[in-house]
Design an enzyme around this catalytic site. Structure first.
Site, PDB file in Angstrom:
ATOM      1  N   SER A 289       0.834  -1.200   0.000  1.00 40.70           N
ATOM      2  CA  SER A 289       0.000   0.000   0.000  1.00 40.70           C
ATOM      3  C   SER A 289       0.874   1.257   0.000  1.00 40.70           C
ATOM      4  O   SER A 289       1.678   1.450  -0.902  1.00 40.70           O
ATOM      5  CB  SER A 289      -0.957  -0.039   1.194  1.00 40.70           C
ATOM      6  OG  SER A 289      -1.966   0.930   1.065  1.00 40.70           O
TER       7      SER A 289
ATOM      8  N   ASP B  54      -6.029  -3.321  -2.334  1.00 41.52           N
ATOM      9  CA  ASP B  54      -4.936  -3.090  -1.400  1.00 41.52           C
ATOM     10  C   ASP B  54      -4.221  -4.376  -0.986  1.00 41.52           C
ATOM     11  O   ASP B  54      -4.848  -5.356  -0.585  1.00 41.52           O
ATOM     12  CB  ASP B  54      -5.520  -2.414  -0.157  1.00 41.52           C
ATOM     13  CG  ASP B  54      -4.472  -1.888   0.796  1.00 41.52           C
ATOM     14  OD1 ASP B  54      -3.298  -2.261   0.664  1.00 41.52           O
ATOM     15  OD2 ASP B  54      -4.827  -1.086   1.669  1.00 41.52           O
TER      16      ASP B  54
END
Length: 388
Positions: A56, A204
């Protein structure tokens, strides 16, 4: 690092955490400054790590550290990365009247943020860079919602398989697409020689591995040893010598949690999804997986008598707005920078399996002391490889 005899294999790993990426950025800035004291002002982190992993926001930082500029040097220094984050985070996570309307709408349809600014930033900085072209090996986890399984992107695999060699900007957008915050990312890769293609539907990487350290170690001890010329030259007596720096983005102070088992027993689905500006179900999964990785690796290093070769730096006492992944007001960003700087002066700590609290590690000094030792080991390893 240069392809020469390697005595120690070096890993840098950076957790996911949205705007809280400013916390580990301070450790990176301190470490790079120490390396510059040893090796001159041109020293950059990518020169010293065999593998850099990030999830991320950690994936974005990995790309910034490892992407080459026109002079084949890293695109950003660590200090420039902090300033870059402070400039663009308010644009990626805007806190305007329209954004508040979009957030309210996202409970029914869509995401809180459009992601257009992030796309623009990546297109401007690394428009055509492929994953295989990074300055050192990188590893970035994502999760494919169509396949319903993790997809781990790495430089080593990209060099071997064109279908696993996307544009780096697409990997960064994918690993950053936190559910409810930013939209999932779709793209395709193509293999000109075979005519085949592959589709990706990514969210993510924190869904799979918010702390990617274990993935990085697995690749170092597996694929790297077998396939990379650097590691084929490791002598048997050097096997097991790995130097790992793992940086967290902070977690909420567990001692000041606002609810207990009796409270949680009364929750319905909505309270697990939204509670006091938090997403409890997400916090539980992310913190649990990150801490389990830390516990496992710390135990492994201790059992092999290399405990000082593993350094985990994590702020365990976040509270209020600093716990939020998207709270991009200038005051909060400055608070996160200050938290990262203060963390450097705190004792080296590790999570205790029984209590869940971070406990001081005896005889390790502060995180600054540990990073200073770390810098010297990195520099000595690079000098050894260059001289051989």
């Amino acid at each position: 690092m240069a392809q020469a005899r390697a005595k120690i294999r070096t890993i840098l790993s950076i957790d996911g955490g949205g705007v809280r990426g400013l916390i580990p950025a301070q450790a990176l800035e301190f470490l790079e400054a120490k390396l510059q004291e040893l090796d001159g002002p041109g020293a950059r982190l990518a020169d010293y790590f065999d593998l850099i992993a990030g999830t991320s926001t950690g994936g974005l930082m990995t790309a910034m550290i490892a992407s080459p500029n026109a002079h084949n040097r890293p695109l950003f220094s660590s200090k420039e990365m902090t300033n870059f984050y402070k400039k663009w985070l308010p644009e990626i996570f805007p806190q305007t009247i329209w954004s508040r309307f979009r957030k309210a709408k996202s409970y029914i349809r869509g995401c809180k943020y459009s992601g257009q600014c992030l796309h623009m930033i990546l297109h401007e900085n690394i428009p055509t860079l492929r994953l295989s072209e990074t300055m050192t090996n990188v590893l970035i986890p994502t999760f494919d919602v169509k396949l319903h399984q993790p997809v781990i992107f790495s430089t080593l695999q990209a060099k071997e398989n064109a279908l696993k060699d996307p544009f780096l900007k697409d990997v960064c957008i994918g690993t950053s697409a936190a559910p409810t915050f930013l939209p999932p990312h779709y793209f395709k890769t193509h293999d000109q020689s075979s005519g085949r293609s592959r589709s990706f539907h990514l969210i993510d990487g924190g869904i799979a591995a918010n702390n990617p350290t274990l993935l990085a170690m697995n690749q170092i001890t597996g694929v790297l040893v077998k396939e990379n010329p650097i590691f084929k030259t490791i002598r048997p007596q050097d096997e097991g010598k790995i130097l790992v720096l793992s940086l967290g983005t902070g977690q909420e102070d567990s001692t000041s949690a606002s609810y207990d088992a009796k409270d949680v027993a009364r929750w319905g689905c909505l309270q697990w999804i939204k509670n006091k500006n938090r997403i409890p179900i997400s916090d539980v999964f992310i913190n649990a997986s990150a801490d389990m990785v830390d516990i496992y690796i710390a135990s492994a290093f201790q059992s092999h008598k290399y405990k000082e070769n593993y350094l985990r730096i994590q702020e365990a006492n976040l509270s209020g707005d600093t716990t939020r992944l998207d709270y991009s007001y200038e005051e909060n960003l400055e608070n996160l920078v200050n938290i990262g700087k203060k963390l450097l002066d705190q004792p080296v700590s590790r999570v205790d399996l029984e209590t869940g609290l971070f406990e001081k590690v005896p005889k390790m000094g502060t995180n600054k002391d540990a990073l200073t030792r770390f810098a010297k080991l990195l520099w000595e390893e690079r000098e050894s490889r260059q001289s051989s």
